[in-house]
Design a protein around this motif. Structure first.
Motif, PDB file in Angstrom:
ATOM      1  N   LEU A   1       5.306 -34.723  10.727  1.00 30.20           N
ATOM      2  CA  LEU A   1       4.509 -35.095   9.559  1.00 30.20           C
ATOM      3  C   LEU A   1       5.399 -35.150   8.323  1.00 30.20           C
ATOM      4  O   LEU A   1       6.188 -34.225   8.106  1.00 30.20           O
ATOM      5  CB  LEU A   1       3.424 -34.044   9.310  1.00 30.20           C
ATOM      6  CG  LEU A   1       2.249 -33.968  10.289  1.00 30.20           C
ATOM      7  CD1 LEU A   1       1.456 -32.688  10.048  1.00 30.20           C
ATOM      8  CD2 LEU A   1       1.348 -35.184  10.120  1.00 30.20           C
ATOM      9  N   TYR A   2       5.233 -36.191   7.516  1.00 28.50           N
ATOM     10  CA  TYR A   2       6.016 -36.233   6.272  1.00 28.50           C
ATOM     11  C   TYR A   2       5.497 -35.223   5.260  1.00 28.50           C
ATOM     12  O   TYR A   2       6.150 -34.939   4.260  1.00 28.50           O
ATOM     13  CB  TYR A   2       6.065 -37.652   5.682  1.00 28.50           C
ATOM     14  CG  TYR A   2       4.724 -38.306   5.408  1.00 28.50           C
ATOM     15  CD1 TYR A   2       4.107 -39.109   6.354  1.00 28.50           C
ATOM     16  CD2 TYR A   2       4.089 -38.144   4.180  1.00 28.50           C
ATOM     17  CE1 TYR A   2       2.887 -39.725   6.101  1.00 28.50           C
ATOM     18  CE2 TYR A   2       2.881 -38.757   3.913  1.00 28.50           C
ATOM     19  CZ  TYR A   2       2.270 -39.550   4.882  1.00 28.50           C
ATOM     20  OH  TYR A   2       1.071 -40.152   4.625  1.00 28.50           O
ATOM     21  N   THR A   3       4.319 -34.668   5.548  1.00 34.02           N
ATOM     22  CA  THR A   3       3.700 -33.723   4.619  1.00 34.02           C
ATOM     23  C   THR A   3       4.071 -32.260   4.893  1.00 34.02           C
ATOM     24  O   THR A   3       3.755 -31.399   4.078  1.00 34.02           O
ATOM     25  CB  THR A   3       2.165 -33.843   4.748  1.00 34.02           C
ATOM     26  OG1 THR A   3       1.835 -33.825   6.141  1.00 34.02           O
ATOM     27  CG2 THR A   3       1.649 -35.124   4.124  1.00 34.02           C
ATOM     28  N   VAL A   4       4.690 -31.989   6.043  1.00 35.49           N
ATOM     29  CA  VAL A   4       4.899 -30.582   6.446  1.00 35.49           C
ATOM     30  C   VAL A   4       6.374 -30.279   6.718  1.00 35.49           C
ATOM     31  O   VAL A   4       7.038 -31.014   7.451  1.00 35.49           O
ATOM     32  CB  VAL A   4       4.062 -30.257   7.715  1.00 35.49           C
ATOM     33  CG1 VAL A   4       4.463 -28.909   8.312  1.00 35.49           C
ATOM     34  CG2 VAL A   4       2.571 -30.253   7.387  1.00 35.49           C
ATOM     35  N   LEU A   5       6.845 -29.186   6.135  1.00 37.28           N
ATOM     36  CA  LEU A   5       8.188 -28.701   6.431  1.00 37.28           C
ATOM     37  C   LEU A   5       8.076 -27.220   6.803  1.00 37.28           C
ATOM     38  O   LEU A   5       7.640 -26.397   5.992  1.00 37.28           O
ATOM     39  CB  LEU A   5       9.112 -28.873   5.219  1.00 37.28           C
ATOM     40  CG  LEU A   5      10.562 -28.448   5.460  1.00 37.28           C
ATOM     41  CD1 LEU A   5      11.233 -29.303   6.533  1.00 37.28           C
ATOM     42  CD2 LEU A   5      11.375 -28.535   4.164  1.00 37.28           C
ATOM     43  N   SER A   6       8.452 -26.916   8.035  1.00 37.45           N
ATOM     44  CA  SER A   6       8.342 -25.532   8.518  1.00 37.45           C
ATOM     45  C   SER A   6       9.740 -24.916   8.541  1.00 37.45           C
ATOM     46  O   SER A   6      10.587 -25.292   9.348  1.00 37.45           O
ATOM     47  CB  SER A   6       7.720 -25.541   9.923  1.00 37.45           C
ATOM     48  OG  SER A   6       7.658 -24.232  10.426  1.00 37.45           O
TER      49      SER A   6
ATOM     50  N   ASP B   1       0.727 -25.983  -0.318  1.00 40.52           N
ATOM     51  CA  ASP B   1      -0.060 -25.587   0.856  1.00 40.52           C
ATOM     52  C   ASP B   1      -1.087 -26.676   1.178  1.00 40.52           C
ATOM     53  O   ASP B   1      -2.250 -26.398   1.477  1.00 40.52           O
ATOM     54  CB  ASP B   1      -0.730 -24.228   0.600  1.00 40.52           C
ATOM     55  CG  ASP B   1      -1.092 -23.525   1.898  1.00 40.52           C
ATOM     56  OD1 ASP B   1      -0.625 -23.957   2.977  1.00 40.52           O
ATOM     57  OD2 ASP B   1      -1.857 -22.545   1.838  1.00 40.52           O
ATOM     58  N   ASN B   2      -0.615 -27.909   1.123  1.00 38.69           N
ATOM     59  CA  ASN B   2      -1.527 -29.048   1.292  1.00 38.69           C
ATOM     60  C   ASN B   2      -1.984 -29.268   2.730  1.00 38.69           C
ATOM     61  O   ASN B   2      -2.933 -30.013   2.965  1.00 38.69           O
ATOM     62  CB  ASN B   2      -0.871 -30.317   0.753  1.00 38.69           C
ATOM     63  CG  ASN B   2      -0.729 -30.269  -0.753  1.00 38.69           C
ATOM     64  OD1 ASN B   2      -1.682 -30.515  -1.481  1.00 38.69           O
ATOM     65  ND2 ASN B   2       0.462 -29.911  -1.237  1.00 38.69           N
ATOM     66  N   ALA B   3      -1.318 -28.620   3.701  1.00 34.21           N
ATOM     67  CA  ALA B   3      -1.824 -28.712   5.074  1.00 34.21           C
ATOM     68  C   ALA B   3      -3.033 -27.789   5.233  1.00 34.21           C
ATOM     69  O   ALA B   3      -3.850 -27.970   6.127  1.00 34.21           O
ATOM     70  CB  ALA B   3      -0.738 -28.358   6.082  1.00 34.21           C
TER      71      ALA B   3
ATOM     72  N   THR C   1       8.875 -17.424   8.757  1.00 36.68           N
ATOM     73  CA  THR C   1       8.672 -18.857   8.539  1.00 36.68           C
ATOM     74  C   THR C   1       7.889 -19.071   7.253  1.00 36.68           C
ATOM     75  O   THR C   1       6.927 -18.357   6.979  1.00 36.68           O
ATOM     76  CB  THR C   1       7.889 -19.452   9.733  1.00 36.68           C
ATOM     77  OG1 THR C   1       8.784 -19.574  10.834  1.00 36.68           O
ATOM     78  CG2 THR C   1       7.309 -20.828   9.411  1.00 36.68           C
ATOM     79  N   VAL C   2       8.313 -20.052   6.491  1.00 37.21           N
ATOM     80  CA  VAL C   2       7.513 -20.503   5.352  1.00 37.21           C
ATOM     81  C   VAL C   2       7.205 -21.971   5.589  1.00 37.21           C
ATOM     82  O   VAL C   2       8.099 -22.762   5.865  1.00 37.21           O
ATOM     83  CB  VAL C   2       8.250 -20.347   4.002  1.00 37.21           C
ATOM     84  CG1 VAL C   2       7.390 -20.881   2.855  1.00 37.21           C
ATOM     85  CG2 VAL C   2       8.605 -18.896   3.749  1.00 37.21           C
ATOM     86  N   ARG C   3       5.906 -22.296   5.538  1.00 34.59           N
ATOM     87  CA  ARG C   3       5.516 -23.704   5.656  1.00 34.59           C
ATOM     88  C   ARG C   3       5.239 -24.249   4.264  1.00 34.59           C
ATOM     89  O   ARG C   3       4.344 -23.777   3.579  1.00 34.59           O
ATOM     90  CB  ARG C   3       4.259 -23.852   6.516  1.00 34.59           C
ATOM     91  CG  ARG C   3       3.823 -25.314   6.642  1.00 34.59           C
ATOM     92  CD  ARG C   3       2.451 -25.451   7.281  1.00 34.59           C
ATOM     93  NE  ARG C   3       1.387 -24.971   6.426  1.00 34.59           N
ATOM     94  CZ  ARG C   3       0.088 -24.996   6.738  1.00 34.59           C
ATOM     95  NH1 ARG C   3      -0.291 -25.458   7.913  1.00 34.59           N
ATOM     96  NH2 ARG C   3      -0.827 -24.544   5.894  1.00 34.59           N
ATOM     97  N   PHE C   4       6.047 -25.227   3.888  1.00 33.12           N
ATOM     98  CA  PHE C   4       5.782 -25.950   2.647  1.00 33.12           C
ATOM     99  C   PHE C   4       5.073 -27.237   3.051  1.00 33.12           C
ATOM    100  O   PHE C   4       5.602 -28.006   3.866  1.00 33.12           O
ATOM    101  CB  PHE C   4       7.080 -26.294   1.918  1.00 33.12           C
ATOM    102  CG  PHE C   4       7.816 -25.093   1.389  1.00 33.12           C
ATOM    103  CD1 PHE C   4       7.339 -24.388   0.284  1.00 33.12           C
ATOM    104  CD2 PHE C   4       8.988 -24.655   1.995  1.00 33.12           C
ATOM    105  CE1 PHE C   4       8.019 -23.274  -0.213  1.00 33.12           C
ATOM    106  CE2 PHE C   4       9.671 -23.543   1.509  1.00 33.12           C
ATOM    107  CZ  PHE C   4       9.190 -22.852   0.404  1.00 33.12           C
ATOM    108  N   SER C   5       3.893 -27.479   2.515  1.00 33.74           N
ATOM    109  CA  SER C   5       3.219 -28.745   2.830  1.00 33.74           C
ATOM    110  C   SER C   5       2.882 -29.458   1.524  1.00 33.74           C
ATOM    111  O   SER C   5       2.368 -28.865   0.585  1.00 33.74           O
ATOM    112  CB  SER C   5       2.017 -28.517   3.727  1.00 33.74           C
ATOM    113  OG  SER C   5       1.202 -27.477   3.252  1.00 33.74           O
ATOM    114  N   MET C   6       3.249 -30.733   1.516  1.00 32.38           N
ATOM    115  CA  MET C   6       3.296 -31.495   0.268  1.00 32.38           C
ATOM    116  C   MET C   6       2.214 -32.560   0.201  1.00 32.38           C
ATOM    117  O   MET C   6       1.699 -32.987   1.229  1.00 32.38           O
ATOM    118  CB  MET C   6       4.652 -32.207   0.164  1.00 32.38           C
ATOM    119  CG  MET C   6       5.813 -31.257   0.035  1.00 32.38           C
ATOM    120  SD  MET C   6       7.200 -31.808   1.064  1.00 32.38           S
ATOM    121  CE  MET C   6       6.829 -31.040   2.613  1.00 32.38           C
TER     122      MET C   6
END
Ligand code: PLP
Length: 387
Positions: free
Chosen positions: A299-304, A11-13, A355-360
Motif C-alpha cells: 500500500l502506498y499509504t502504509v509504512l511498517s 494513523d490513516n490506516a 514496530t511503528v506503523r506510519f500510515s499516510m
C-alpha cells in the motif's frame, strides 16, 4: 526555515480525517432532510432517493449493478455478512483464510470453526507475508466447495496480494471468493467485471468519509441471508433504519477519492519514499516489515517500520504521542503474552524489535514526515544487545 507542525497524524490506516467536501454533502441529511427512507411520504421519498443515488454511485465506481451494493455499519459488518452468509445461507462447510487477516475476518471464521460449523484452513505464507498460491490450489483441490477469504492488502504491514490471481484459482475450483478490500477501496481502482469476486467490502472512514458506514458488494446470483434481522431494509440484506447521512457521505468520499486518485497516490507515495529515505539516514538498522518498503508490492499509504531493540521499545508509541506524532504499532507477541500483533507474530518477526506503523493520507505533508522522523530519531536510543 520550516516551522514544526503542532500535531501530526500518521494513523490513516486506522481512520482518516473527514474531507470538508464530504461534510458539506452530509449536512443537509443531518438537518433538513430527516425523513425515514422507508416512509412513503414526500420527506421519506426524498431521503430514499439520496440513498439510491449513493448506491448507484458506489456501484458505478466498481463496475457493479446497484442491486449488488448494500450499505452496512462498516467493514467489520460487511466481512461478517460475507462469512456468516457463505456458511449459513450457502451452506459451505469449509473455509480457507490466512493468519494475516484482520480480526473482522479471522474472528467470525474462528467462531464458526469453534462452533463446529466450519472446517478452517490457513494458507501458507513466507516470512514476508506473501501467500503460497500453490498451497491454495492444493487446499481447494482437497475438499468440497469452500469459502476463500483473503485480504487484498494488509492493514498492518501494507502487503498487496494478487487478488486477480487468487480469484482465478477460486473460479477454477468454484470456490466462493471474499476479499477484504477495506484498505484498498477508493485508494485503488476495482472493477468487479474483471475481478469477479463474490464479495468485496468498503469502509467510508478509511477514505475520508464518516465512521460507522460501509458497504458490501455481493455478486448478482449469490443469495445470502441477512446478518441483522428486523425491518428488511437494504432489500432484506441489512435491517435497521439506514444511516442516511453516512451513506451520502460514503458515496461522496468515494467519488472524490476516485476523482483525485492519481494525484493523491503520487503525493502519498512521495511521502512514503521520503519516510523510507529519512528513516534510513537517521536510524541505524531500521528495517521494514513484510513488503512495506516495496512501492509496487505494498500500500502506498502504509509504512511498517521495524526498529532495533531499545530501552524505550515498550514506550515508543506513548513517547511519539507525547512528541505529537500519532502513529500505531506493536510487536510480535512474546510467548504467552496477551497483547501484540497477530500479523507480526504470524510472520515470525523478532519480538524484541518494536514496530511503528506510519500510515499516510492526502492530507499529510513533507514537513510532517520530516517532523515525525526527527521525533522518532530523537527518542530512539539503541542499546547494546548482550551476547
Ligand atoms: N478490515 C481491514 C483490513 C481493516 O483495516 C479494518 C479496519 O481497520 C476493518 C476490516 C474493519 O473496518 P471497520 O472499522 O469499518 O469496521
Amino acid at each position: 526555515m520550516t516551522t514544526a507542525p503542532s500535531f501530526v497524524y500518521f494513523d490513516n490506516a486506522a481512520t482518516t480525517p473527514l474531507d470538508p467536501e464530504v461534510l458539506e454533502a452530509m449536512l443537509p441529511f443531518l438537518t433538513q432532510h430527516y425523513g425515514n427512507p422507508s416512509s412513503l411520504h414526500g420527506p421519506g421519498r426524498q431521503v430514499r432517493a439520496a440513498i439510491e443515488n449513493a448506491r448507484k454511485t458506489v456501484a458505478h465506481l466498481i463496475g457493479a449493478a446497484p442491486a449488488e451494493i448494500s450499505f452496512t455499519s462498516g467493514g467489520t459488518e460487511a466481512d461478517n455478512y460475507a462469512i456468516f452468509g457463505s456458511v449459513r445461507t450457502l451452506g459451505l462447510k469449509r473455509a480457507i483464510t490466512s493468519l494475516l487477516e484482520h480480526h473482522a475476518v479471522l474472528h467470525p471464521l474462528q467462531a464458526l470453526a469453534k462452533a463446529g460449523e466450519l472446517e478452517l484452513h490457513y494458507l501458507r505464507h513466507n516470512e514476508q507475508g506473501t501467500f503460497d498460491l500453490a498451497h491454495l490450489e492444493e487446499l481447494l483441490a482437497a475438499g468440497p466447495r469452500a469459502l476463500v477469504s483473503l485480504m487484498q492488502a494488509n492493514n498492518e504491514i501494507g502487503n498487496l496480494n494478487d487478488i486477480a490471481a487468487i480469484g482465478e484459482i477460486c473460479a477454477r475450483h468454484e470456490a466462493i471468493f471474499h476479499t477484504d478490500t477495506v484498505q484498498t477501496m477508493a485508494h485503488y481502482r476495482h472493477d468487479v467485471q474483471q475481478l469477479k469476486p463474490h464479495f468485496l467490502v468498503g469502509s467510508a472512514h478509511k477514505f475520508h468519509g464518516p465512521k460507522g458506514v460501509g458497504f458490501i458488494y455481493t455478486r448478482s446470483g449469490v443469495q445470502v441471508g441477512p446478518l441483522i434481522h428486523g425491518g428488511s431494509q437494504e432489500r432484506n440484506v441489512r435491517s435497521g433504519t439506514e444511516n442516511v447521512a453516512g451513506i451520502v457521505g460514503l458515496a461522496k468520499a468515494f467519488e472524490i477519492s476516485i476523482r483525485d486518485l492519481a494525484a493523491h497516490r503520487a503525493h502519498v507515495q512521495g511521502l512514503k519514499d521520503r519516510f523510507i529515505g529519512k528513516l534510513r539516514e537517521e536510524i541505524a538498522d531500521v528495517q521494514f516489515n513484510g513488503l512495506s518498503e516495496l512501492a509496487d508490492k505494498s500500500l502506498y499509504t502504509v509504512l511498517s517500520v521495524s526498529l532495533p531493540p531499545s530501552a524505550i521499545s515498550e514506550m515508543l508509541l506513548f513517547n511519539l504521542d507525547i512528541s505529537k506524532v500519532a502513529a500505531s504499532g506493536g510487536s510480535a507477541c512474546t510467548s504467552g503474552a496477551q497483547t501484540g500483533s497477530h500479523v507480526l507474530e504470524a510472520l515470525g518477526a523478532d519480538s524484541d524489535r518494536p514496530t511503528v506503523r506510519f500510515s499516510m493520507s492526502k492530507m499529510n505533508t513533507e514537513a510532517e514526515v520530516d517532523y515525525a522522523v526527527a521525533a522518532l530519531a530523537k527518542l530512539y536510543q539503541p542499546v547494546a544487545v548482550q551476547g
